[in-house]
Structures are given as C-alpha cells and as structure tokens.
Design a protein around this motif. Structure first.
Motif, PDB file in Angstrom:
ATOM      1  N   ASP A 285      12.918  66.756  59.927  1.00 28.81           N
ATOM      2  CA  ASP A 285      14.158  66.883  60.700  1.00 28.81           C
ATOM      3  C   ASP A 285      15.024  65.654  60.443  1.00 28.81           C
ATOM      4  OD1 ASP A 285      13.116  69.213  61.800  1.00 28.81           O
ATOM      5  OD2 ASP A 285      12.134  68.102  63.427  1.00 28.81           O
ATOM      6  N   THR A 286      16.256  65.858  59.997  1.00 27.54           N
ATOM      7  CA  THR A 286      17.151  64.741  59.694  1.00 27.54           C
ATOM      8  C   THR A 286      17.597  64.078  60.987  1.00 27.54           C
ATOM      9  OG1 THR A 286      17.943  65.926  57.759  1.00 27.54           O
ATOM     10  CG2 THR A 286      19.258  64.051  58.507  1.00 27.54           C
ATOM     11  N   PRO A 287      17.312  62.767  61.173  1.00 28.38           N
ATOM     12  CA  PRO A 287      17.711  62.079  62.398  1.00 28.38           C
ATOM     13  C   PRO A 287      19.236  61.963  62.487  1.00 28.38           C
ATOM     14  CG  PRO A 287      16.062  60.820  61.151  1.00 28.38           C
ATOM     15  CD  PRO A 287      16.567  61.889  60.262  1.00 28.38           C
ATOM     16  N   ARG A 288      19.733  61.963  63.718  1.00 31.30           N
ATOM     17  CA  ARG A 288      21.186  61.887  63.916  1.00 31.30           C
ATOM     18  C   ARG A 288      21.676  60.435  63.855  1.00 31.30           C
ATOM     19  NH1 ARG A 288      22.347  66.206  68.875  1.00 31.30           N
ATOM     20  NH2 ARG A 288      21.618  68.079  67.755  1.00 31.30           N
ATOM     21  N   GLU A 289      20.876  59.505  64.356  1.00 31.91           N
ATOM     22  CA  GLU A 289      21.314  58.110  64.425  1.00 31.91           C
ATOM     23  C   GLU A 289      20.740  57.316  63.259  1.00 31.91           C
ATOM     24  OE1 GLU A 289      21.344  56.229  68.317  1.00 31.91           O
ATOM     25  OE2 GLU A 289      20.626  58.109  69.177  1.00 31.91           O
ATOM     26  N   LEU A 290      21.539  56.363  62.772  1.00 31.22           N
ATOM     27  CA  LEU A 290      21.143  55.562  61.614  1.00 31.22           C
ATOM     28  C   LEU A 290      19.866  54.769  61.889  1.00 31.22           C
ATOM     29  CD1 LEU A 290      21.777  54.459  58.781  1.00 31.22           C
ATOM     30  CD2 LEU A 290      23.139  52.677  59.884  1.00 31.22           C
ATOM     31  N   GLN A 291      19.776  54.165  63.086  1.00 29.08           N
ATOM     32  CA  GLN A 291      18.597  53.350  63.411  1.00 29.08           C
ATOM     33  C   GLN A 291      17.327  54.192  63.441  1.00 29.08           C
ATOM     34  OE1 GLN A 291      21.458  53.327  64.989  1.00 29.08           O
ATOM     35  NE2 GLN A 291      22.153  51.238  65.426  1.00 29.08           N
ATOM     36  N   GLN A 292      17.439  55.403  64.000  1.00 27.47           N
ATOM     37  CA  GLN A 292      16.277  56.296  64.036  1.00 27.47           C
ATOM     38  C   GLN A 292      15.881  56.723  62.627  1.00 27.47           C
ATOM     39  OE1 GLN A 292      16.873  59.898  66.263  1.00 27.47           O
ATOM     40  NE2 GLN A 292      14.753  60.585  66.029  1.00 27.47           N
ATOM     41  N   MET A 293      16.885  56.983  61.783  1.00 26.39           N
ATOM     42  CA  MET A 293      16.604  57.381  60.406  1.00 26.39           C
ATOM     43  C   MET A 293      15.887  56.250  59.662  1.00 26.39           C
ATOM     44  SD  MET A 293      19.282  58.406  57.362  1.00 26.39           S
ATOM     45  CE  MET A 293      19.766  56.687  57.108  1.00 26.39           C
ATOM     46  N   ASN A 294      16.382  55.005  59.854  1.00 26.82           N
ATOM     47  CA  ASN A 294      15.747  53.870  59.172  1.00 26.82           C
ATOM     48  C   ASN A 294      14.291  53.718  59.592  1.00 26.82           C
ATOM     49  OD1 ASN A 294      18.065  53.229  57.783  1.00 26.82           O
ATOM     50  ND2 ASN A 294      18.776  51.736  59.284  1.00 26.82           N
ATOM     51  N   ALA A 295      14.036  53.845  60.899  1.00 24.12           N
ATOM     52  CA  ALA A 295      12.670  53.683  61.402  1.00 24.12           C
ATOM     53  C   ALA A 295      11.755  54.788  60.876  1.00 24.12           C
ATOM     54  CB  ALA A 295      12.679  53.672  62.935  1.00 24.12           C
TER      55      ALA A 295
END
Length: 616
Positions: A285-295
């Motif tokens: 699932d593609t994360p919506r927020e950049l910080q969540q995506m990085n983590a």
C-alpha cells in the motif's frame, strides 16, 4: 542553568567587533584577565565555571586555549551538577589524548559512574564517549559493563552505557576485552524498554561483526523481538512514527540478522519468513505521507536485504525482484537509489536473473540520471546482473557511456568493464577489441593494473596472440594512440610481432616505423616500454638490426636517466660478439601463473571501511 552575566557580556562584545583584529584584541584581553583570576586564591565555583565557559567559547571560535584544564578538572570533581556539567563539557572539548591530567579525569569519571545520582552517571558516560582515550578503555570498560548489566541502573543510564561501550569497542577493540562480557549483553535485545533495545542492538551489531560465533545466540532474540513489533504489535505509543512501530529498531534488528546464517530451528526459520512476508505485504500500500513512506521503505529494503542474504525462499526472492522493479522507476531519487542498491544485492544471490533482466533498459537509463549517487548504484547493478548472455550489450553500453560519464565514476567503470570483459568473453577477438578500446577511452582514469592485466591474459592464451598482434599494429597506426594503448601495443609486438611478420603491411620494418611514429609523443614510462620492444626486435628480426641500433643510439643521450640507462644497456647487449646472449636475455615471456586478478583487488580496495561491514 542560570545565565552568567559576565559570559553574556563577553559574547555580546565579540559580536559587536567589526573586524577580526578587534575580536582578537578582545579575546587576548579576556585570556589575560582569566589567567590572572585563576592565579588568585579562593576562587569560588561560580566564577570558575564562568571563566571556563569563556575558555570553551573561545576554543569553539578557533582560538588556542592552552590553560584552564586544571580548573575544568576541579569543576568535574565538584558536587554541584551545574559545575560538573561545565567541567565535563570543557574536558570533552579541550582535553588531548596524552594530557598529563588524564588520570585525574579518569578517576573522576570512575567515581561518577558509580554515583547513585543518574544525572552524574550520565555526564560521565557522555564524556567517555566524547573523549574515548585508550586509558579510559583500559580502566573504565568493566565499570560501564557493570552499569549496563546492573538491575538497579535506570533505563536512562543503560542506554548511555550501551552507546559508550559501542564507542570504546569501535575505537579500541583490543582494550575492551569484549569476549568476556559480550554474551551477557544479548538478553537485553528483549528488554521491555524499546530505547534500551535500540541502544543494545547497535552494540550487538558491532560485536557480531567481530565475534560472529560468540554472538550467534543474538539471532533468536532479534527474531522474537521483531515478531513482537511486526506481528504481535507489542510496543509503546511513543515509539510509533507516522503509524510505523519503532522503525529504527526494526531496521537495526533486520541488519543484525544479516551477520548470521539462516536459523537452523524450523520454528525460527518459519517465524522469520512470516515476518519478512508481513513487511513486504504491508509495503504494497503506497503511504500518503512522505515520512511514513521513508520509514516503511527503509524497513522494506532492509527486509529484502535480509531475505537475499539468508536465501530461505526463492519464491520470495522473485517477488522481491518485481517489487524492486517498481522502485527503480520511482520519481523519488532516494527510492530509486535504494531500489538500485538492493537489486544489485539481489542479483548477486538470486538463481535466475531473468526477472532482473526485464528492467535492463531502465537500469541503463539510470546511468544518465541527474544524481551521481544513482548513476553509481546503476553501475553497481549492471556489474552484478551481468552474465554470459548479457555481457556484450552491457559492456557495449558502458563503453558508450564512458565518453560522457563523470570523471569520478570513470575509474570504477573502467575497472568493471575490464573485469566483465575478461570474465564473460566467449570470443578472443571481442576481448581484444573491447580492451583496446577501453584503454583508448579511459586510459587517463585507470591505473597500470588494467594494461598489465591485458598483457597477462594475452601471454596466457595462445589463441589470442595472433589477433592481438594485428590489433596492436592497427592501434599504433591510428591518428591518436593513448599512452596505455601504446604500452600494450608495444609489449604485444615485442613478444608476438613475428606472428604477423609475413602478413601484408606488417613486415618488421612496418612494425618499427609504426612504433617510432608514436614514441615521440609518449610519456617516459611508455617510451621505456617501447625501447624494450625495439631491443626485442633486434632479437626477432635481424634484418632491421641496424635501424633499431640507430634508435637506441639516439636515446643513449636522453636527458631522462631511465631511458638513457635502458638505451645504453640494450645497445651494449646488441653489439656484443656473443650470438647466444641476446636470444637468452630476450627469450619469450612464459605465461603468468594463475592467481587472483589485480583488477578485482583494485576494485575491492575502493570500498570504504567507515561503516558497518557489508554483508555481500
């Protein structure tokens, strides 16, 4: 800490200075004042702290501070926290490793490490990490280990003790005698506090790289802790970062497991596989927020690296290859970089490269990325994924790209092209053509190892020698001949020029003229090789001996001592009456013994050793 008026005024005065000279005058005036104050008897703790703070500030500005160290030690020995804090700060910044007051500082640290006040203990542990001398490692390691393992020590102290031990271990591994206490640290990977586990995980990772057998038990603790985080969702709310539970701890534990072989226990093996699958499933699932995506992506890439390293399921590996293919086409530079790096790791282990080869066009396109780090990772991936079937297109593309590649990248690219060409060559003509083109394109960016290796390979393969001699003569006749190409051509003709002596336009006189035409523009090293070739021509082709002697005679007066000595010695050998000496001296070189390629050694030396050891 209450503000110190004198320090505030001094800083304000320095900021008002309009020139460096004004600032220097104010600093010198203050240094003289502080020196006088330190000589006075009965200086109270507040003023001592204030003056030491001024010295620290001056040191931070770049001025030399050669006194005040004893006063800083006095502050360290104070019972007041504010004075002790400034004392440790000053010692951390001003103390040299060979300072004569070092033992006093170590004694004060030891006393504070055993203090009942956790803030004093923390100050001492911070100073240990910052100063980190050999004497500290020899004397205080046992005390720091005791604080880490003590059931009475607070969580705050345990975290700092683990990090202080990590610093000492990295700096002085022989002094800390880690084998005596390493195994006792492992259970703290299961500590109830995630912060302690995080600090201990860094320490255990460093220990695992030095003592892999002694630390193997850590693998089971790491797997169970990952299960509690990833599957059982057992964590405190304050360690959730953008809906991702303790991402830093997950990454550290996944990295730690890469230093151990796959678990032998079926239960642990199954558990680890389920953890990896869960991490991969969550990342779909593609994360919506950049910080969540990085983590999430940081955890995912580490999980893929672990799966590749342990090689516990080929189906999982193929799934990872498809997932990484999505990442290397991402618009995010960081995601592309990590995708390329991880895919290079995967290519080194996976059984079938077919899935990765479907992205070959994308990877080649990444060589033109605007970010140099992405270009470097694309080069690594092309090197890892190359095999016999794909060698020609990959090598051809790298040679085409070398003309426009960054100077910083050309040496590594040239080394990898040379290694791939030698490793996957199926036709002798292709090997010679590629290598001669390589030294012509990137000769300025390569060491001598490349042309040395070409000569070794030609000498060791009789089938190559005739074709190599033809190409060497063509290279010398080209309008432009790079110095490395001149060296290779001269050496090959000196050894095997007789193989083409009867071919059209390849007579001995033609070979000599071609060599002479390029000698004048060559460097001292290239002309030295060419002179040796001319001496070999005298032995190979008696009919041009007179012409060769003229060339040697001309260089007998060369300004360069190396060229002059070679010319004189070769001329003397060639004019001796003995007919057996020249054939003996210039006998054909035997094949080089099989050993590890110098090119591979050169490539491995380029890796830095400032990080954790690479697991692949």
């Amino acid at each position: 800490m209450a503000p110190m008026k004198g320090l505030t005024v001094f800083i304000a005065d320095l900021r008002k200075c309009r020139s460096h000279e004004d600032e220097e005058k104010r600093v010198n005036k203050e240094l003289a004042n502080i020196r006088t104050k330190f000589k006075e008897a009965g200086l109270n703790g507040y003023n001592r702290k204030k003056y030491v703070c001024k010295l620290v500030y001056m040191a931070l500005l770049g001025y030399e501070v050669s006194f005040g160290h004893r006063e800083a030690v006095d502050l360290v020995n104070s019972t007041k926290y504010s004075e002790k804090q400034i004392g440790y700060l000053a010692i951390s910044l001003l103390m040299a490793e060979d300072a004569d007051y070092g033992r006093m500082v170590v004694a004060a640290m030891r006393r504070d490490i055993h203090d009942t006040n956790e803030f004093n203990v923390s100050l001492a542990l911070n100073a240990v990490s910052n100063i980190c001398t050999k004497e500290i490692a020899d004397v205080l390691t046992h005390d720091i280990v005791a604080q880490l393992l003590s059931p009475a020590a607070s969580i705050f102290v345990k975290k700092k003790a683990a990090l202080a031990l990590l610093r000492l271990l990295r700096r002085f591994p022989d002094s800390v005698d880690a084998q005596k206490w390493a195994a006792r640290v492992i259970p703290y990977l299961g500590h109830r506090d995630i912060g302690v586990t995080l600090s201990v995980a860094s320490l255990v990772t460093a220990l695992a790289q030095q003592y892999p057998e002694e630390m193997r038990r850590a693998a089971s603790f790491a797997v169970r802790r990952l299960k509690s985080l990833v599957i059982d969702n057992e964590y405190a709310a304050e360690y959730v970062y953008y809906k991702v539970p303790a991402p830093w701890l997950q990454i550290k534990l996944l990295r730690l497991l890469q230093y151990f072989p796959a678990p032998e226990s079926p239960e642990l093996r199954s558990l680890l596989l389920s953890i990896l699958r869960h991490i991969i499933d969550v990342s779909q699932d593609t994360p919506r927020e950049l910080q969540q995506m990085n983590a999430q992506y940081s955890i995912l890439f580490e999980a893929i690296n672990l799966g590749i390293q342990l090689d516990i399921d080929q189906g999982l590996m193929q799934e990872c290859a498809v997932l990484l293919g999505r990442f290397i086409t991402s618009r995010e530079i960081n995601v592309r970089y990590l995708g390329l790096e991880t895919m290079a790791h995967l290519a080194a282990y996976i059984d079938s490269l077919d899935t990765i080869k479907t992205y070959q066009g994308v990877i080649i396109q990444s060589l033109r990325d605007r970010d140099v780090s992405v270009r470097r990772r694309a080069l690594d991936l092309l090197y890892s994924m190359c095999d016999v079937a794909s060698a020609k297109p990959i090598v051809s593309e790298l040679l085409r790209h070398m003309v426009v590649a960054d100077f910083a990248l050309r040496e590594e690219m040239a080394l990898k092209v040379a290694i791939l060409t030698e490793k996957y060559a199926t036709e002798y003509s292709w090997y010679v053509d590629v290598m001669m083109r390589l030294v012509s394109l990137a000769g300025d960016h390569m060491g001598d190892e490349v042309w040395h290796r070409i000569v070794q390979v030609v000498l060791g393969n009789e089938e190559l020698q005739l074709y190599a001699s033809k190409i060497a003569l063509q290279t010398l006749r080209a309008p432009v001949c790079h110095e490395s190409a001149l060296k290779v051509s001269a050496y090959v003709l000196g050894e095997f020029g007789h193989l083409i002596a009867n071919a059209p336009d390849s007579a001995p006189i033609d070979q000599l003229k071609a060599l002479q035409s390029k000698m004048g523009a060559g460097s001292q090293a290239a002309r030295a090789v060419a002179l040796t070739t001319i001496a070999k021509f005298i032995n190979l082709f008696p009919e041009i001996k007179t012409l060769c002697l003229r060339v040697l005679d001309r260089y007998r007066g060369a300004l360069d001592a190396e060229l002059q000595q070679r010319a004189c010695e070769y001329y003397a050998l060639a004019t001796l009456e003995s007919e057996d000496l020249m054939p003996t001296v210039f006998e054909e070189m035997p094949p080089f013994p099989e050993r590890r390629s110098a090119l591979m050694s050169r490539l491995l030396k380029r890796e830095a050793h400032t990080e954790d050891q690479r697991t692949w």
